[in-house]
Motif scaffolding. Structure first.
Motif, PDB file in Angstrom:
ATOM      1  N   PHE A  31     112.087 -22.835   5.959  1.00  0.00           N
ATOM      2  CA  PHE A  31     110.743 -22.439   6.373  1.00  0.00           C
ATOM      3  C   PHE A  31     109.977 -23.604   7.000  1.00  0.00           C
ATOM      4  CE2 PHE A  31     110.674 -18.898   2.942  1.00  0.00           C
ATOM      5  CZ  PHE A  31     111.439 -18.093   3.777  1.00  0.00           C
ATOM      6  N   LEU A  32     110.215 -24.822   6.499  1.00  0.00           N
ATOM      7  CA  LEU A  32     109.547 -25.996   7.077  1.00  0.00           C
ATOM      8  C   LEU A  32     110.016 -26.219   8.513  1.00  0.00           C
ATOM      9  CD1 LEU A  32     107.704 -28.463   6.758  1.00  0.00           C
ATOM     10  CD2 LEU A  32     109.672 -29.731   5.865  1.00  0.00           C
ATOM     11  N   VAL A  33     111.333 -26.120   8.746  1.00  0.00           N
ATOM     12  CA  VAL A  33     111.881 -26.291  10.099  1.00  0.00           C
ATOM     13  C   VAL A  33     111.334 -25.213  11.036  1.00  0.00           C
ATOM     14  CG1 VAL A  33     113.998 -26.167  11.489  1.00  0.00           C
ATOM     15  CG2 VAL A  33     113.981 -27.474   9.360  1.00  0.00           C
ATOM     16  N   VAL A  34     111.307 -23.965  10.558  1.00  0.00           N
ATOM     17  CA  VAL A  34     110.791 -22.853  11.378  1.00  0.00           C
ATOM     18  C   VAL A  34     109.311 -23.069  11.695  1.00  0.00           C
ATOM     19  CG1 VAL A  34     110.268 -20.380  11.404  1.00  0.00           C
ATOM     20  CG2 VAL A  34     112.489 -21.179  10.585  1.00  0.00           C
ATOM     21  N   TYR A  35     108.544 -23.496  10.694  1.00  0.00           N
ATOM     22  CA  TYR A  35     107.105 -23.721  10.891  1.00  0.00           C
ATOM     23  C   TYR A  35     106.853 -24.826  11.911  1.00  0.00           C
ATOM     24  CZ  TYR A  35     102.207 -24.717   9.725  1.00  0.00           C
ATOM     25  OH  TYR A  35     100.841 -24.932   9.789  1.00  0.00           O
ATOM     26  N   LEU A  36     107.582 -25.943  11.770  1.00  0.00           N
ATOM     27  CA  LEU A  36     107.419 -27.050  12.726  1.00  0.00           C
ATOM     28  C   LEU A  36     107.855 -26.625  14.131  1.00  0.00           C
ATOM     29  CD1 LEU A  36     108.689 -30.066  10.571  1.00  0.00           C
ATOM     30  CD2 LEU A  36     106.322 -29.473  11.134  1.00  0.00           C
ATOM     31  N   GLY A  37     108.926 -25.823  14.211  1.00  0.00           N
ATOM     32  CA  GLY A  37     109.374 -25.302  15.502  1.00  0.00           C
ATOM     33  C   GLY A  37     108.334 -24.391  16.135  1.00  0.00           C
ATOM     34  N   THR A  38     107.698 -23.576  15.306  1.00  0.00           N
ATOM     35  CA  THR A  38     106.632 -22.677  15.784  1.00  0.00           C
ATOM     36  C   THR A  38     105.461 -23.477  16.334  1.00  0.00           C
ATOM     37  OG1 THR A  38     107.250 -20.970  14.180  1.00  0.00           O
ATOM     38  CG2 THR A  38     105.027 -20.856  15.092  1.00  0.00           C
ATOM     39  N   LEU A  39     105.032 -24.479  15.577  1.00  0.00           N
ATOM     40  CA  LEU A  39     103.902 -25.319  16.016  1.00  0.00           C
ATOM     41  C   LEU A  39     104.237 -26.039  17.322  1.00  0.00           C
ATOM     42  CD1 LEU A  39     102.684 -26.974  12.672  1.00  0.00           C
ATOM     43  CD2 LEU A  39     101.723 -24.991  13.839  1.00  0.00           C
ATOM     44  N   MET A  40     105.432 -26.609  17.396  1.00  0.00           N
ATOM     45  CA  MET A  40     105.825 -27.386  18.575  1.00  0.00           C
ATOM     46  C   MET A  40     105.948 -26.491  19.814  1.00  0.00           C
ATOM     47  SD  MET A  40     109.056 -29.996  18.956  1.00  0.00           S
ATOM     48  CE  MET A  40     108.618 -30.750  17.402  1.00  0.00           C
ATOM     49  N   GLY A  41     106.671 -25.376  19.668  1.00  0.00           N
ATOM     50  CA  GLY A  41     106.882 -24.481  20.811  1.00  0.00           C
ATOM     51  C   GLY A  41     105.589 -23.934  21.367  1.00  0.00           C
ATOM     52  N   ASN A  42     104.713 -23.467  20.472  1.00  0.00           N
ATOM     53  CA  ASN A  42     103.441 -22.893  20.931  1.00  0.00           C
ATOM     54  C   ASN A  42     102.476 -23.964  21.447  1.00  0.00           C
ATOM     55  OD1 ASN A  42     103.355 -19.832  20.357  1.00  0.00           O
ATOM     56  ND2 ASN A  42     104.225 -20.662  18.486  1.00  0.00           N
ATOM     57  N   ALA A  43     102.520 -25.159  20.835  1.00  0.00           N
ATOM     58  CA  ALA A  43     101.661 -26.253  21.305  1.00  0.00           C
ATOM     59  C   ALA A  43     102.048 -26.670  22.719  1.00  0.00           C
ATOM     60  CB  ALA A  43     101.754 -27.441  20.356  1.00  0.00           C
ATOM     61  N   ILE A  44     103.348 -26.719  23.005  1.00  0.00           N
ATOM     62  CA  ILE A  44     103.828 -27.065  24.357  1.00  0.00           C
ATOM     63  C   ILE A  44     103.273 -26.074  25.383  1.00  0.00           C
ATOM     64  CG2 ILE A  44     105.878 -27.111  25.842  1.00  0.00           C
ATOM     65  CD1 ILE A  44     107.406 -28.294  23.435  1.00  0.00           C
ATOM     66  N   ILE A  45     103.329 -24.785  25.049  1.00  0.00           N
ATOM     67  CA  ILE A  45     102.825 -23.754  25.971  1.00  0.00           C
ATOM     68  C   ILE A  45     101.331 -23.917  26.201  1.00  0.00           C
ATOM     69  CG2 ILE A  45     102.385 -21.269  26.177  1.00  0.00           C
ATOM     70  CD1 ILE A  45     105.071 -20.884  24.694  1.00  0.00           C
ATOM     71  N   ILE A  46     100.578 -24.123  25.121  1.00  0.00           N
ATOM     72  CA  ILE A  46      99.116 -24.278  25.238  1.00  0.00           C
ATOM     73  C   ILE A  46      98.775 -25.473  26.130  1.00  0.00           C
ATOM     74  CG2 ILE A  46      97.001 -24.823  23.950  1.00  0.00           C
ATOM     75  CD1 ILE A  46      98.330 -23.311  21.542  1.00  0.00           C
ATOM     76  N   VAL A  47      99.455 -26.592  25.928  1.00  0.00           N
ATOM     77  CA  VAL A  47      99.179 -27.816  26.702  1.00  0.00           C
ATOM     78  C   VAL A  47      99.581 -27.641  28.164  1.00  0.00           C
ATOM     79  CG1 VAL A  47      99.811 -30.240  26.990  1.00  0.00           C
ATOM     80  CG2 VAL A  47      99.335 -29.348  24.700  1.00  0.00           C
ATOM     81  N   ILE A  48     100.780 -27.098  28.408  1.00  0.00           N
ATOM     82  CA  ILE A  48     101.253 -26.929  29.785  1.00  0.00           C
ATOM     83  C   ILE A  48     100.294 -26.062  30.589  1.00  0.00           C
ATOM     84  CG2 ILE A  48     103.039 -25.869  31.234  1.00  0.00           C
ATOM     85  CD1 ILE A  48     105.096 -26.695  29.152  1.00  0.00           C
ATOM     86  N   ILE A  49      99.923 -24.921  30.021  1.00  0.00           N
ATOM     87  CA  ILE A  49      99.043 -23.986  30.750  1.00  0.00           C
ATOM     88  C   ILE A  49      97.650 -24.589  30.936  1.00  0.00           C
ATOM     89  CG2 ILE A  49      97.955 -21.697  30.691  1.00  0.00           C
ATOM     90  CD1 ILE A  49     100.480 -20.689  29.245  1.00  0.00           C
ATOM     91  N   SER A  50      97.192 -25.356  29.955  1.00  0.00           N
ATOM     92  CA  SER A  50      95.871 -26.004  30.076  1.00  0.00           C
ATOM     93  C   SER A  50      95.849 -27.032  31.199  1.00  0.00           C
ATOM     94  CB  SER A  50      95.484 -26.676  28.758  1.00  0.00           C
ATOM     95  OG  SER A  50      95.358 -25.746  27.724  1.00  0.00           O
ATOM     96  N   LEU A  51      96.947 -27.797  31.350  1.00  0.00           N
ATOM     97  CA  LEU A  51      96.973 -28.907  32.303  1.00  0.00           C
ATOM     98  C   LEU A  51      97.428 -28.513  33.703  1.00  0.00           C
ATOM     99  CD1 LEU A  51      98.480 -31.747  30.055  1.00  0.00           C
ATOM    100  CD2 LEU A  51      96.076 -31.318  30.594  1.00  0.00           C
ATOM    101  N   GLU A  52      98.223 -27.440  33.817  1.00  0.00           N
ATOM    102  CA  GLU A  52      98.774 -27.053  35.113  1.00  0.00           C
ATOM    103  C   GLU A  52      97.897 -25.984  35.768  1.00  0.00           C
ATOM    104  OE1 GLU A  52     100.477 -27.072  38.419  1.00  0.00           O
ATOM    105  OE2 GLU A  52     101.185 -28.498  36.898  1.00  0.00           O
ATOM    106  N   GLN A  53      97.201 -26.369  36.837  1.00  0.00           N
ATOM    107  CA  GLN A  53      96.244 -25.489  37.505  1.00  0.00           C
ATOM    108  C   GLN A  53      96.905 -24.233  38.076  1.00  0.00           C
ATOM    109  OE1 GLN A  53      93.139 -26.754  37.228  1.00  0.00           O
ATOM    110  NE2 GLN A  53      92.184 -24.895  38.031  1.00  0.00           N
ATOM    111  N   SER A  54      98.146 -24.354  38.535  1.00  0.00           N
ATOM    112  CA  SER A  54      98.825 -23.208  39.151  1.00  0.00           C
ATOM    113  C   SER A  54      99.122 -22.092  38.148  1.00  0.00           C
ATOM    114  CB  SER A  54     100.139 -23.660  39.801  1.00  0.00           C
ATOM    115  OG  SER A  54     101.052 -24.133  38.815  1.00  0.00           O
ATOM    116  N   LEU A  55      99.047 -22.401  36.856  1.00  0.00           N
ATOM    117  CA  LEU A  55      99.318 -21.401  35.821  1.00  0.00           C
ATOM    118  C   LEU A  55      98.043 -20.735  35.298  1.00  0.00           C
ATOM    119  CD1 LEU A  55     102.065 -23.228  33.695  1.00  0.00           C
ATOM    120  CD2 LEU A  55     102.380 -21.602  35.565  1.00  0.00           C
ATOM    121  N   HIS A  56      96.916 -21.045  35.930  1.00  0.00           N
ATOM    122  CA  HIS A  56      95.653 -20.435  35.496  1.00  0.00           C
ATOM    123  C   HIS A  56      95.480 -19.054  36.124  1.00  0.00           C
ATOM    124  CE1 HIS A  56      93.673 -24.506  34.221  1.00  0.00           C
ATOM    125  NE2 HIS A  56      94.822 -24.245  33.608  1.00  0.00           N
ATOM    126  N   VAL A  57      96.425 -18.171  35.805  1.00  0.00           N
ATOM    127  CA  VAL A  57      96.415 -16.772  36.256  1.00  0.00           C
ATOM    128  C   VAL A  57      96.556 -15.902  35.015  1.00  0.00           C
ATOM    129  CG1 VAL A  57      97.365 -17.274  38.540  1.00  0.00           C
ATOM    130  CG2 VAL A  57      98.924 -16.844  36.626  1.00  0.00           C
TER     131      VAL A  57
END
Length: 314
Positions: A31-57
């Motif tokens: 469960f710890l590995v799954v939780y850390l994977g969940t946080l990392m995967g979703n955090a990457i998406i949030i950061v990428i979309i926030s920083l990349e202007q072309s994805l603001h659709v």
């Protein structure tokens, strides 16, 4: 809503997986590995979309909100479950239990509506590509987004307040992994028949209606895919739709089985597994299914990575 009388229970005991003491350490590790994977995967998406202007659709902004919901949903359940698995402390205060219940309903309800909004967005983009900018303009997008969060807020507020109004006079052992409504409701010292009718009706409206609409939208999408001239394009689109439907079915299917009948005949262990499906597995899979397989997301990630490398070099 006023409390019907004074409850004698001041704290609850979360049993979690106490029936399997020999598996506690292994479950904690998984469960710890799954939780850390969940946080990392979703955090990457949030950061990428926030920083990349072309994805603001709309498509990617919906994904970003879904990732925020998934991170929050996991954060409400997983830390407490990890504490229960790793220590002798299995008690949770009365107020903390209902706070957890509220946020589970809030984020779970918001995800239900967000997935429906995302399916509508894909339906409009694939089936009506020429008029898509008009159908999914900024105003419509903001309305769908605000309504999704607002309905989640209303669901959490109404349902938690109602359950909180019931008296709890003992026992206080919750045979579940968290303070979800069905598990807590079993301990209420009052007639919950009216609430169960409300729960059934609410689940049909909140879970089943969006799920049916999603399925119908994907049927239309599949018909549009079949008309594509390119075999490669059809195969890629089918693969994407199949993965989306797998995630959606897993989330809506297990959630509906849990909430359609709050006092259902499923065994406690079955209920725990179903809860893990939508609270643990779905938040982990969503980044892989919706975004990290997406070529535009991969390009944006590589672009940001090169930009970071270049900044360090120069």
């Amino acid at each position: 809503m006023k409390r019907q009388n004074q409850s004698s229970v001041v704290e609850f005991i979360l049993l979690g997986f106490s029936n399997f003491p020999e598996l506690q350490e292994q479950l904690f590790g998984v469960f710890l590995v799954v939780y850390l994977g969940t946080l990392m995967g979703n955090a990457i998406i949030i950061v990428i979309i926030s920083l990349e202007q072309s994805l603001h659709v709309p498509m990617y902004l919906f994904l970003q909100n879904l990732s925020v919901v998934d991170v929050s949903f996991s954060a409400v359940i997983m830390p407490e479950m990890l504490v229960v698995l790793s220590t002798e402390k299995t008690s949770i205060s009365f107020v903390s239990c209902f706070a957890q219940m509220y946020f589970i309903l809030f984020f779970g309800g918001t995800e239900c509506f967000l997935l429906g909004a995302m399916a509508y967005d894909r339906f409009a983009a694939i089936c009506h590509p020429l008029s898509y900018p008009m159908i999914m303009n900024k105003r419509v997008f903001m309305k769908l987004l605000i309504i999704s969060w607002l309905l989640g807020f209303m669901l959490g507020t109404v349902q938690t307040t109602w359950v909180f109004s019931f008296p709890f006079c003992g026992p206080n052992e919750i045979n579940h992994i968290s303070c979800e409504t069905p598990a807590v409701l079993e301990l209420a010292c009052a007639d919950t028949f009216l609430f169960e009718i409300y729960a059934f009706t609410g689940t049909v409206l909140i879970i089943m209606v969006p799920f049916v609409l999603i399925l119908l939208s994907y049927v239309r999408i599949l018909f549009a895919i079949l008309k594509m001239p390119s075999a490669t394009g059809r195969q890629k689109a089918f693969s994407t739709c199949a993965s989306h439907l797998t995630s959606v079915t897993l989330f809506y299917g297990t959630a509906s089985m849990t909430y359609l009948q709050p006092k259902s005949g499923y065994s406690p262990e079955t209920k725990k597994v179903m809860s893990l499906s939508y609270s643990l597995l779905t938040p982990l899979l969503n980044p892989l299914i919706y975004s990290l397989r997406n070529s535009e997301m991969k390009r944006a990630l590589m672009k940001l990575w090169r930009r970071k490398v270049d900044s360090h070099i120069f």
